[in-house]
Design a protein around this motif. Structure first.
Motif, short mmCIF file in Angstrom:
data_model
loop_
_atom_site.label_atom_id
_atom_site.label_comp_id
_atom_site.label_asym_id
_atom_site.label_seq_id
_atom_site.Cartn_x
_atom_site.Cartn_y
_atom_site.Cartn_z
N THR A 59 8.02 11.78 -0.91
CA THR A 59 7.14 12.46 0.05
C THR A 59 6.13 11.47 0.60
O THR A 59 5.89 10.42 0.03
CB THR A 59 6.34 13.61 -0.61
N THR A 77 8.91 15.26 3.78
CA THR A 77 9.94 14.61 2.97
C THR A 77 10.10 13.16 3.41
O THR A 77 10.02 12.84 4.59
CB THR A 77 11.29 15.33 3.08
N ILE A 132 6.91 20.21 4.19
CA ILE A 132 7.06 20.89 2.91
C ILE A 132 5.97 21.94 2.81
O ILE A 132 4.79 21.66 2.99
CB ILE A 132 6.94 19.90 1.73
N VAL A 143 2.26 17.34 4.11
CA VAL A 143 3.18 16.57 3.25
C VAL A 143 4.59 16.76 3.79
O VAL A 143 5.03 17.89 4.05
CB VAL A 143 3.10 17.05 1.78
N VAL A 192 12.88 14.53 -3.75
CA VAL A 192 11.62 14.82 -3.05
C VAL A 192 10.52 15.24 -4.01
O VAL A 192 9.40 14.72 -3.96
CB VAL A 192 11.86 15.90 -1.97
N HIS A 227 5.37 14.62 -7.02
CA HIS A 227 6.00 14.17 -5.78
C HIS A 227 6.80 12.90 -6.03
O HIS A 227 6.41 12.05 -6.82
CB HIS A 227 4.93 13.90 -4.72
#
Length: 423
Positions: A367, A376, A349, A374, A381, A364
């Protein structure tokens, strides 16, 4: 003081973020937390599952926590509050008996009937053939009785679809324990979420919110855990708020008391405001909503820890009026492609700092932190939450921030708040 938050979703990140704004809170511990709580200053994660009560107790004792806040419904339904209270650990969340308010739709419907709470006409069945024989017209609503992560409800516009939904429930699509079906009258109008906090004696509602449950724009397609939310919704007038307090919340609490249930936690009423302005309860939840919490807490000025401790200590009647920031908040959910069906995990991400530089708060959900990156790790997400003086401004702020974020197969609805934009 130290506070332990149980869970790993956007709701739990929002709870941790809000708690840490209080001067009373030194540290928040999340079990297991997510990539957002892992990088939140003053917060740390521990990889303990939400149903590992012994592990959660050890963490609570290790950090000498003054309060445990349980985010998801599953540990509440399994009895986490009862377990921790045996060791005198203060918990915000109903005991196992009270959690039936969400864990069994049939149980909740019985409570509504006993309390004379306005709701849809309902029939409950424990075998598929009898349920299907009952369904002769559509539209109609089919619900799995037990917990189904927000996905156990089918609004069937054809009898055949209703029959298929009944078969799916008894076939175990929502878990083998879901062997009861609730069939409800189809109601029209606008859905509203009212999250209320109670100490078992007094009940107070937070600002009302609306969410978008469907995956597709225009509120079409499969139900999800929620694709976006906004608060406070203008759909609820002051008179409607008062009616919900006296016709829904107070009778619910009174009936729980009558049944010998000491309920200290959230009573979240999902309501339909019918075209003639009548509030009817669709369902109850026994915890903070997600993503409604992200929008609601973005506007809360009263220290959350003080409010929740007042509930745990049965001091809510003496607690001062809640304080709210002016304006409105909008949360837009970024999901993995394929959600609420199958989806891939593990995508990097980017753009999180840029989104927050736009003034939004990125909560978040699915995540995790992998090294410094970071990635998914779930269906929903992120929840990009922005505040504005008007709904138009808050919606614009949220989408401008959201457009900074990228990950492979990213999906979001582009019409969150469309009902309000039409007003």
């Amino acid at each position: 003081m130290n506070v332990l938050v149980v869970g790993n979703g956007g709701r739990e990140h929002a709870l941790a973020w809000t708690l840490l704004r209080s001067p009373n809170v030194k540290q928040v511990i999340c079990t297991p937390g997510n990539g957002g709580t892992a990088t939140l200053k003053g917060c740390q994660n521990h990889p303990v599952a939400v149903d590992d009560f012994e592990g959660i107790k050890r963490i609570a004792q290790k950090y000498n926590v003054s309060l445990v806040i349980v985010g998801p419904e599953v540990p509440l339904a399994l009895g986490i509050t009862d377990y921790l209270q045996q060791d005198n650990i203060p918990v915000f969340g109903p005991n196992q008996a009270g959690a039936q308010l969400e864990a069994s739709k049939a149980w909740a419907k019985n409570l509504m009937q006993q309390a004379q709470i306005p709701t849809a006409q309902t029939a409950v069945f424990t075998d598929a053939e009898t349920a299907k024989a009952y369904v002769k017209t559509a539209p109609i609503v089919i619900k799995a009785d037990g917990l189904a992560a927000g996905k156990g409800v089918t609004v069937a516009d054809r009898v055949e679809l209703a029959h298929s939904a009944i078969d799916a429930i008894f076939a175990g699509e929502f878990g083998s324990e879901n062997q009861t079906v609730v069939v409800e009258e189809y109601l029209t109008g606008q859905e509203v979420s009212v999250l209320a906090l109670t100490d078992g004696q007094t009940i107070r509602s937070l600002i009302p919110a609306q969410d978008h449950k469907a995956i597709g724009e225009g509120d079409t397609g499969s139900n999800t855990g929620g694709m976006g939310a906004y608060a406070p919704t203008p759909i609820l007038t002051d008179s409607l708020k008062q009616r919900i307090q006296t016709e829904v919340l107070e009778p619910t609490l009174a009936t729980l008391q009558k049944w010998g249930i000491d309920y200290r936690g959230v009573i979240y009423a999902g309501l339909m405001i019918t075209p003639d302005g009548e509030p009817k309860v669709l369902e109850f939840n026994c915890r903070f909503g997600d993503p409604e919490t992200q929008a609601v807490l973005a506007l809360l000025e009263t220290p959350l820890d003080e409010l929740i401790l007042a509930c745990c200590q049965q001091r809510l009647a003496q607690f001062p009026p809640l304080s709210w920031k002016p304006g409105v908040a909008v949360c837009v959910v970024l999901a993995s492609g394929g959600y609420p069906g199958s989806y891939q995990k593990g995508y990097a991400i980017t753009g999180l700092e840029q989104a927050e530089a736009k003034g939004a708060t990125v909560f978040h959900a699915g995540t995790k932190l992998q090294g410094e990156q970071v990635i998914t790790d779930g269906g929903r997400v992120l929840g990009v939450t922005a505040v504005g003086s008007t709904f138009e401004q808050a919606i614009t702020n949220s989408y401008e921030a959201l457009d900074c974020i990228q990950f492979k197969q990213m999906y979001c609805r582009r019409d969150i708040g469309f009902r309000i934009a039409k007003l």
